[in-house]
Design an enzyme around this catalytic site. Structure first.
Site, PDB file in Angstrom:
ATOM      1  CD  GLU A 140     -23.754  63.128 -69.765  1.00 17.71           C
ATOM      2  OE1 GLU A 140     -23.053  62.874 -68.751  1.00 17.71           O
ATOM      3  OE2 GLU A 140     -24.835  62.569 -69.998  1.00 17.71           O
ATOM      4  CD  GLU A 192     -22.513  58.252 -68.942  1.00 18.01           C
ATOM      5  OE1 GLU A 192     -22.673  57.729 -67.830  1.00 18.01           O
ATOM      6  OE2 GLU A 192     -21.900  59.328 -69.092  1.00 18.01           O
TER       7      GLU A 192
END
Ligand code: FCB
Length: 481
Positions: free
Chosen positions: A383, A176
């Site tokens: 995720e 991220e």
């Protein structure tokens, strides 16, 4: 942007393809603890969490789940749950205390024990090189705002590739990078807590460069059949009024600064023209040097998708406050560079304990978009999961957590993964966030995402009902209603 929806209803029984990997994911700072042991240097998250007011209740990752000392037990736990794979991150400051110089052998040994322990148990390792724990010494020299950090990252990648390259199946460069760049340097709710739009854009570029340089460093040093990826938390952004030109423009701006700022250079070799135009009053992007885009645009095998919820935006008319907190769903104007005129609206529920709306169709949309735009790449859901306030009950000698809401969240998201596969997306695996309750960044230990409960007083682990449910799924590979 179009918004595809799953076009068939979920069937009562859905079987995942052979070879599809069921796993869990964690990150070093969130679980390891042992923050000052065996030569580990401080990271920006040590500094940030020890700064009063930055993390709820003053929680820090000093001890976290004490995974560093409980490695064998946690590996056994994964084996008991029948996991196919495990996504973990490597703490850069354990490998190089200051982010530069020779490797710290004790740090490498820890990850060698982890990877070997996984392989002995038949669990495939997926290693993330960077999940936000930049060595503090590099921050002191400018952090991701400084170009040198990208080159230091490549040196670190080379060290790790050399040491573990014969045993890791999938490498993920960054986790991220949007959060590192924009939560870290625009809203400042994550370490290092900077609030300078231009630094956020410089950081985004240097993260992109770090990604490309690390791939180049890894390639010659790891097994020929290793696969390369990056985990992106792409925004699923919806215009509030789909017919309103201002709202469509707001969604385009967030797509640019939230998604294409990374997918552009990484997957297509260029920054999007609209992003450069949106941010022209902030920077001329002269920090992008000749050759950088070629360095960034390196072959990848898979895109890792981290998905939790969706966003809804409209053009901001200037009223209301500008107080952005977590990067997910808020009802105020945006602090994101080039998107100052965008307002994030509170989404309709239901919500998780994070206040994030539950909407599995967003995951379907992302998977299909990434598949459509990059048909040659496979996809991994690196995720997905939910925080809920868990109740612990004691039944006889046994502690139980009946977390039916988490099971429902997982089941509904796995159903759209299955649907995306049926509709042609090459999704190879799903990693539930998270194996353990852990240090949830600015929220501290209050928000529990684990399939396994951690009692933060005793550090005892208890498999929640969701863990048992997920274990059964990994075994039967069949999702039933
Ligand atoms: C993601 C992070 C992960 C975890 C989840 C809830 O943004 O990558 O570390 O905090 O959110």
């Amino acid at each position: 942007m179009t918004t595809p929806q799953p076009h068939t209803q979920q069937t009562a029984t859905a079987v995942f393809p052979d070879g599809f990997l069921f796993g869990t994911a964690t990150a070093a700072y969130q679980i390891e603890g042992a923050a000052r042991e065996d030569g580990r240097g401080p990271s920006i998250w040590d500094t940030f969490s020890h700064t009063p007011g930055k993390v709820a209740r003053g929680d820090t990752g000093d001890i976290a789940c004490d995974h560093y000392h409980r490695l064998e037990d946690d590996l056994d736990l994964m084996a008991q749950l029948g996991m196919d794979s495990y996504r973990f991150s490597i703490a850069w400051p354990r490998i190089q205390a200051t982010g530069r110089g020779p490797a710290n052998q004790a740090g490498l040994d820890f990850y060698a024990r982890l990877v070997d322990g996984l392989r002995r148990r038949g669990i495939r390792p997926v290693a993330t090189l960077y999940h936000w724990d930049l060595p503090q010494a590099l921050q002191d020299a400018g952090g991701w705002g400084a170009r040198d950090t990208a080159f230091a990252f490549a040196d670190y990648a080379a060290i790790v590739g050399e040491a573990l390259g014969d045993r890791v199946d999938v490498w993920t460069t960054l986790n991220e990078p949007w959060c590192s760049a924009f939560l870290g340097h625009a809203s400042g709710v994550h370490a290092p807590g900077v609030t300078e739009p231009v630094t956020a854009l410089r950081a985004a570029h240097h993260l992109n460069l770090a990604h490309g340089l690390a791939l180049q460093a890894l390639r010659d040093r790891v097994r020929a059949d290793a696969r390369f990826s990056v985990s992106l938390n792409l925004h699923v952004v919806r215009p509030d009024r789909p017919d309103d030109a201002g709202d469509l423009e707001a969604a385009r701006r967030i797509d640019a600064v939230g998604n294409r700022v990374f997918t552009g250079p990484m997957l297509a070799g260029a920054y999007p023209g609209d992003l450069l135009a949106d941010t022209a009053s902030i920077t001329d992007w002269s920090f992008v040097r000749d050759g950088d885009l070629a360095d960034i645009f390196q072959p990848l095998d898979a895109i890792g998708i981290n998905y939790y919820s969706t966003s809804r935006v409209r053009r901001w008319d200037g009223s209301g406050s500008n107080n952005h907190s977590a990067g997910h769903n808020v009802s105020t104007a945006s602090p994101w560079p080039g998107a100052e005129s965008v307002q994030f609206l509170t989404q309709p529920g239901p919500y998780t304990e994070m206040g994030w709306n539950i909407d599995p169709s967003g995951l379907y949309e992302l998977l299909m978009r990434m598949h459509r735009e990059n048909p040659e790449l496979s996809l991994l859901v690196t995720e997905n999961g939910a925080a809920f306030a868990d109740d612990v009950s004691t039944e006889g000698e046994t502690r139980r957590v009946h977390d039916t809401a988490r099971i429902d969240y997982l089941r509904r998201h796995l159903a759209v993964v299955q649907q995306a596969i049926a509709d042609g997306a090459d999704v190879r695996g799903y990693y539930a966030w998270s194996l353990l309750d852990n240090f949830e960044w600015a929220y501290g230990y209050e928000k529990r995402f684990g399939l396994v409960r951690v009692d933060f007083d005793t550090l005892e682990r208890t498999a929640k009902d969701s863990a048992l449910w997920y274990a059964r799924l990994a075994q039967t590979r069949t999702l039933t209603d």
